[in-house]
Write an enzyme that holds these catalytic residues in place. Structure first.
Site, mmCIF file in Angstrom:
data_model
loop_
_atom_site.group_PDB
_atom_site.id
_atom_site.type_symbol
_atom_site.label_atom_id
_atom_site.label_comp_id
_atom_site.label_asym_id
_atom_site.label_seq_id
_atom_site.Cartn_x
_atom_site.Cartn_y
_atom_site.Cartn_z
ATOM 1 N N ASP A 13 48.409 33.964 33.510
ATOM 2 C CA ASP A 13 47.375 32.996 33.853
ATOM 3 C C ASP A 13 46.258 33.121 32.826
ATOM 4 O OD1 ASP A 13 48.867 32.600 36.119
ATOM 5 O OD2 ASP A 13 47.264 33.060 37.532
ATOM 6 N N HIS B 155 53.948 38.602 31.780
ATOM 7 C CA HIS B 155 55.380 38.393 31.968
ATOM 8 C C HIS B 155 56.025 37.899 30.671
ATOM 9 C CE1 HIS B 155 55.367 38.589 36.525
ATOM 10 N NE2 HIS B 155 54.072 38.579 36.226
ATOM 11 N N SER C 83 41.123 40.637 29.300
ATOM 12 C CA SER C 83 41.742 40.626 27.984
ATOM 13 C C SER C 83 42.613 39.443 27.618
ATOM 14 C CB SER C 83 42.453 41.920 27.666
ATOM 15 O OG SER C 83 42.310 42.130 26.288
#
EC number: 4.1.1.65
Length: 294
Positions: free
Chosen positions: A88, A145, A246
């Site tokens: 995200d 991911h 980050s």
């Protein structure tokens, strides 16, 4: 002087690592009333949607870090086709890598070789490929991911500063992603080599991977680890996580056919970013093999 430039400049003399480690200690606090207070305040301030979390009850988390790296319900992040977003966040930049140079922000570019730890041979396969950068804000889901299925070939820890990573610093700190502490993970995929670069930032207490646990902080030296036993991850599988904030920089060894995406648009983990076909092996009559894009 603009506010953004001032914000970037005042970070230079700060003890980046000391601040981050102290915040990390606080984020591991397990005193119930204190960690509940911190988590609830964070949810209110950043308007975190807990209905998508696998555990929606904020009080169920043992510490702030457990809350921050919370898992999502499977249906909350469906995996699209083609190349997908690893996290995200905000798609801050994407495009072609020209002669080993990536775009950080408007008017700001940086070196691919430096980003990947200073080894020209490691960087060579990516010099004429593509890249995409996803910035994770505090409210976002903070597990990273796989954008494609791949087999881990090499992991490199690169020490560095840990400037805050956001639009202000990207615009005013030269080579921000290539000077911050980072973890470089090189994968072999059916679409060619893939580099997943997890960039540290101010108050990021640690970076973890699913195959080696917590990686940072380590030492002041570049550390390179190769894997003899294959570690293969499917597209959409978790590969790592940030304990606070980050950015992820993805580097591809070939040109990616990105969709018509807007810079600074919001993306979700698993959302399609573009198309990239497999590399096909062509066998010639003389028995030699060559690769071509599929």
């Amino acid at each position: 002087m603009t506010r953004d430039k001032l914000f970037a400049l005042i970070q230079y003399p700060l003890p980046h690592h000391l601040i981050s480690r102290l915040v990390g200690k606080f984020a591991e606090c397990r005193i119930p009333w204190l960690k509940h207070l911190f988590i609830q305040a964070f949810i209110r301030h950043f308007e975190v949607d807990m209905s998508q979390a696998l555990e929606p009850d904020p009080t169920a988390y043992a510490c702030f870090n457990d809350f921050f790296t919370r898992a999502m319900k499977a249906e909350a992040r469906p995996i699209g086709d083609g190349l997908v977003s690893p996290a995200d966040g905000t798609l801050s930049q994407y495009g072609r890598t020209y002669h080993g140079t990536l775009v950080q922000a408007k008017g700001q570019a940086y070196s691919l070789t430096t980003l990947l730890g200073g080894d020209v041979h490691r960087a060579a396969p990516f010099r004429q490929g593509s890249f995409a950068t996803v910035y994770l804000s505090p409210r976002d889901y903070h597990r990273v991911h796989m954008p494609l299925a791949g087999t881990l070939r090499e992991m490199v820890y690169v020490p560095g500063r840990i400037f805050s990573v956001n639009r202000a610093t990207a615009n005013h700190v030269p080579a921000l992603f290539a000077r911050n502490e980072r973890l470089v993970c090189i994968f072999d995929t059916e679409q060619g080599p893939l580099a997943m670069v997890l960039v540290g930032a101010m108050i990021v207490a640690a970076i973890e991977t699913v195959w080696a646990g917590q990686i940072t902080p380590l030492s002041g030296e570049i550390q390179r680890i190769r894997f003899d036993e294959p570690i293969t991850l499917e597209k959409g599988a978790e590969m790592g996580r940030f304990k606070l904030g980050s950015t992820v920089v993805m580097c591809f060894g070939r040109e990616v056919d990105f969709d018509d995406l807007s810079i600074d648009s919001m993306v979700s983990m698993g959302e399609r970013l573009g198309g990239v076909g497999p590399i096909q092996r062509i066998r010639y009559q003389d028995g030699n093999a060559a690769s071509s894009a599929g």
